[in-house]
Every structure is written in C-alpha cells, then in structure tokens.
Design a protein around this motif. Sequence first.
Motif, PDB file in Angstrom:
ATOM      1  N   ASP A 149     -28.388  -5.839   3.591  1.00  0.00           N
ATOM      2  CA  ASP A 149     -28.170  -7.055   4.369  1.00  0.00           C
ATOM      3  C   ASP A 149     -27.787  -8.208   3.458  1.00  0.00           C
ATOM      4  OD1 ASP A 149     -28.929  -5.657   6.616  1.00  0.00           O
ATOM      5  OD2 ASP A 149     -30.959  -6.495   6.691  1.00  0.00           O
ATOM      6  N   SER A 208     -18.986 -13.008   6.739  1.00  0.00           N
ATOM      7  CA  SER A 208     -18.527 -11.763   6.117  1.00  0.00           C
ATOM      8  C   SER A 208     -17.971 -12.071   4.735  1.00  0.00           C
ATOM      9  CB  SER A 208     -17.466 -11.092   6.980  1.00  0.00           C
ATOM     10  OG  SER A 208     -16.320 -11.919   7.121  1.00  0.00           O
ATOM     11  N   TYR A 252     -19.387  -3.411   8.689  1.00  0.00           N
ATOM     12  CA  TYR A 252     -20.458  -4.403   8.676  1.00  0.00           C
ATOM     13  C   TYR A 252     -20.756  -4.853  10.104  1.00  0.00           C
ATOM     14  CZ  TYR A 252     -16.535  -7.759   8.822  1.00  0.00           C
ATOM     15  OH  TYR A 252     -15.398  -8.454   9.157  1.00  0.00           O
ATOM     16  N   THR A 258     -25.858 -10.304   7.830  1.00  0.00           N
ATOM     17  CA  THR A 258     -24.780  -9.339   8.043  1.00  0.00           C
ATOM     18  C   THR A 258     -25.161  -8.048   7.342  1.00  0.00           C
ATOM     19  OG1 THR A 258     -23.170 -11.153   8.026  1.00  0.00           O
ATOM     20  CG2 THR A 258     -22.307  -8.905   7.853  1.00  0.00           C
ATOM     21  N   HIS A 259     -25.122  -6.960   8.086  1.00  0.00           N
ATOM     22  CA  HIS A 259     -25.490  -5.662   7.520  1.00  0.00           C
ATOM     23  C   HIS A 259     -24.227  -4.912   7.098  1.00  0.00           C
ATOM     24  CE1 HIS A 259     -27.781  -1.968   6.928  1.00  0.00           C
ATOM     25  NE2 HIS A 259     -26.781  -1.331   7.526  1.00  0.00           N
ATOM     26  N   TYR A 260     -24.209  -4.440   5.862  1.00  0.00           N
ATOM     27  CA  TYR A 260     -23.080  -3.671   5.322  1.00  0.00           C
ATOM     28  C   TYR A 260     -23.514  -2.219   5.115  1.00  0.00           C
ATOM     29  CZ  TYR A 260     -20.803  -8.138   4.403  1.00  0.00           C
ATOM     30  OH  TYR A 260     -20.223  -9.377   4.548  1.00  0.00           O
ATOM     31  N   GLU A 261     -22.559  -1.303   5.290  1.00  0.00           N
ATOM     32  CA  GLU A 261     -22.901   0.110   5.169  1.00  0.00           C
ATOM     33  C   GLU A 261     -21.682   0.915   4.723  1.00  0.00           C
ATOM     34  OE1 GLU A 261     -25.783   1.785   8.035  1.00  0.00           O
ATOM     35  OE2 GLU A 261     -24.209   3.258   8.482  1.00  0.00           O
TER      36      GLU A 261
END
Length: 420
Positions: free
Chosen positions: A64, A70, A106, A117-120
């Motif tokens: 996160d 972004s 994201y 903001t969640h990044y993956e």
Amino acid sequence: MKKSACLFIVCFLAGITCFAQTLPFDNSVYRHEIKSVEFFNSKKQASFPVIDLGSGETVTLGFDDLSGGSRTFNYTIQHCDATWKPSNLSPAEYLESFTDDRINDYYYSSATFQKYTHYEVKIPNRNIIPKISGNYILKVYEDSDPTKLVLTRRLYIVGKRVSVSANIITSNNVAARRTNQKVNFTIDYTGLPVQNPNTDIRAFLMQNARPETGIMNNKPTYIRGTQLVYNDVNINDFAGRNEFRHFDTRTLKLNSERIAKIYKDTANTVMLLGDPNRNLPNYTLLYDLDGKFYILNQDGSDPRRDADYAHMYFSLASNKSEADGTPYIVGQFNDYKLDNNSRLTFDSRGRWYTNLLLKQGVYDYQYIWVSNASKQPDDIILEGNYFETENEYQLLVYYRQVGSRYEQLVGYNLLSSAKQ
C-alpha cells in the motif's frame, strides 16, 4: 529508513556470539508511506516466497502507498549467490525477457478512514521471466529510476536437482535439551556433476523464514556415496524460542481476544491488552502463525482495498528500565527490523509502550531486548526458550558447478517441529 535498519543482524540468540554485517540485499522498505508489504507464493497467502523454475508457479507482491493517488513504480529482479551478493552475470544471462517492468495493477481504497493505493504484481509474468534457478532480489523503485528505491524482497527460485531428507530432534547438548531443537539432514546429489562435494554444495537452514537465525552449512559431516550427511553434534542446533504473540483485527466492530478497546473518530485506534514478560520456567501451548501476518477484513469483500488501518497501541511489562536496555517489537510485518519504528518507549508507570499504524488482519509479533551493556539483540530474555515450541525450518541447497559464475538453488525443504 535509518541506517541501522539496513544492518542484517546475524546472531544465535541463545548466548552464542552475535555480530552485525551489512548485506547488500535483504527484505527492506525504504519509504515511510509504503505499508503492508506482502510477498508470498501465490498458492497461499503469507507462504515462503519460493517457486519451482519453469513450473508456472508465481509469487505475489502487494503493498500500500499511503500518500494516495497513483505513482509510477517499476521493478526488476537480480540474481544473487547464497549469501545475497550479486552474481557475476548480466541480466541477459538470467532473464529471458525484459530487464524491468512497470507495476500496472493498482486499486484505490474504498470506505476507509485511511486513504491508500494498493499495488500488486505477480512474477514471473510475460515481461519478467527468470531462466535460471537461484536467489533473486526483487527491487521496486519509482519513476524508472533505480536510485529511487522503494522496497526490496528476497525471492527463491528452485531448479530441483537434489533430494533432501531431514528430521528435528532434541539437542545433543545435555544442558540445552529442554530449550533447543537440532536439525539433521541428508542431501542426495545423484545425477548432479559434483567434483568436490565439500566445496560445490552448501546448504542454508533458517528458522521461521528469519535469515538472522540462519546457519550456512559449507561442508557435510561426512560423505556416503552420493549422499552428504549433516549430523555433527555441534551443528544446526537452534534455540526453540517461544510461540509468537498475536492479535486479530479482522473486524473493528468487536473486541477480539487480545483487544481491550477500539476507538473510532477521524481514525481507528486500538488499545491492546498489556503484554507480560513470558520468560517462565515452563512452556505454554499457544497456536501461532510462526511470525507471519495476514491482511484480512471480515466486514468487507476485498481486503486489498477495503481493509482499514488502525493505530495499534502496545504496552509491555518487562521489569526492566531504560538503564538496562530497550525492547523492540518485531515480526514479518516489519521484517524483524530493529530501528526507531520498532523501538518501545519507557513511561512513568514503569511500562514500555509504542503504537504502530497497521492494516486490518491477523498478526504475529514478539519482543526483542537489546541490553545497554552488550548492545546485542536477545529474543529469549522477554519471550522464553522451550524445546516444545512449534517452529518451521526452511532448508535451501545451493550448487556451484566447477567453472560456473553463479550458484544454482537446487533443493528446498520445509520442515515443522510439530510434525516429527
């Protein structure tokens, strides 16, 4: 992050000599706004980040960014040897594809006090494909600039070429029978072109995926045909330690077992029950996660975006003062770092306390004591040490072929002291 956070502390915490060594690559977060970093084999959340080469398996990286909006995050992986020093290889020699890529997946947080903001990303993917086995360091950086490092994670890619058998027994040291667990193992390298078994193969053994507890086995006790046997009475003897402490914030509507009070205003505040000193004469059975943490939200549908953050307040009764030393709170959630973020503060009531901003879920943690006199970390003085403790052990086997410029990871075994 402080320089002290980059120190990789290698120590045998049961009274064996400790020393600090700066390593080039470990699990670290370099930005204060980056939280809740998860890195695991995609088959199971919180699992050890190991995959078989060419198997179709992937690892998942998630984190996160609390700064909101972004941002452009890129990543790459770099091949390393068994001690996490960069291999003498160019990217073209260990990658089939591009040398780096952008994290494109994201999600913005939804219905939470704390915006993030969640990044993956999953690896391997069509842009990043490793083509040889070994240790890899995953590096995430901002704006395509490798000097703007955000985080690093250790990745293990196995090309299985040996078989490994192991068992866990009581310590051969009579004085440590009630506290220590000894691991004996055998490596069978049939079919592997080994010229000198004493130098071509080495094995790294660690407890609960904690590199700071790890032991590198450079030579076997003896050789039996194509089998390397590691069972000397003086090697691979680990302090059993204690089960981890834990808390559960899967819901912020009700108090769980370890939670005293939950406050909701412009942010979530959670007061945990006080923690006692657990260095007691006898072992007490407690179920734990071997130091892991899970991001979960039972009141939502997707914890990646709807799990909220809470200020978690911890307090510890250690019967020790500032004149004696300092305790630190650690677990996989903070990579077991001993730094200002994990340091507890002494108050006028004679207790130690701290608060951490953590995402909803289930967490294991423990306290490490650093004495003012010795300056050495000790996770037994506040937690206890028992042979009965359930621990996981990760055994990694490395092989360097004669004339090769890199080490392969040719074997992996996961052991549990509870299944012996």
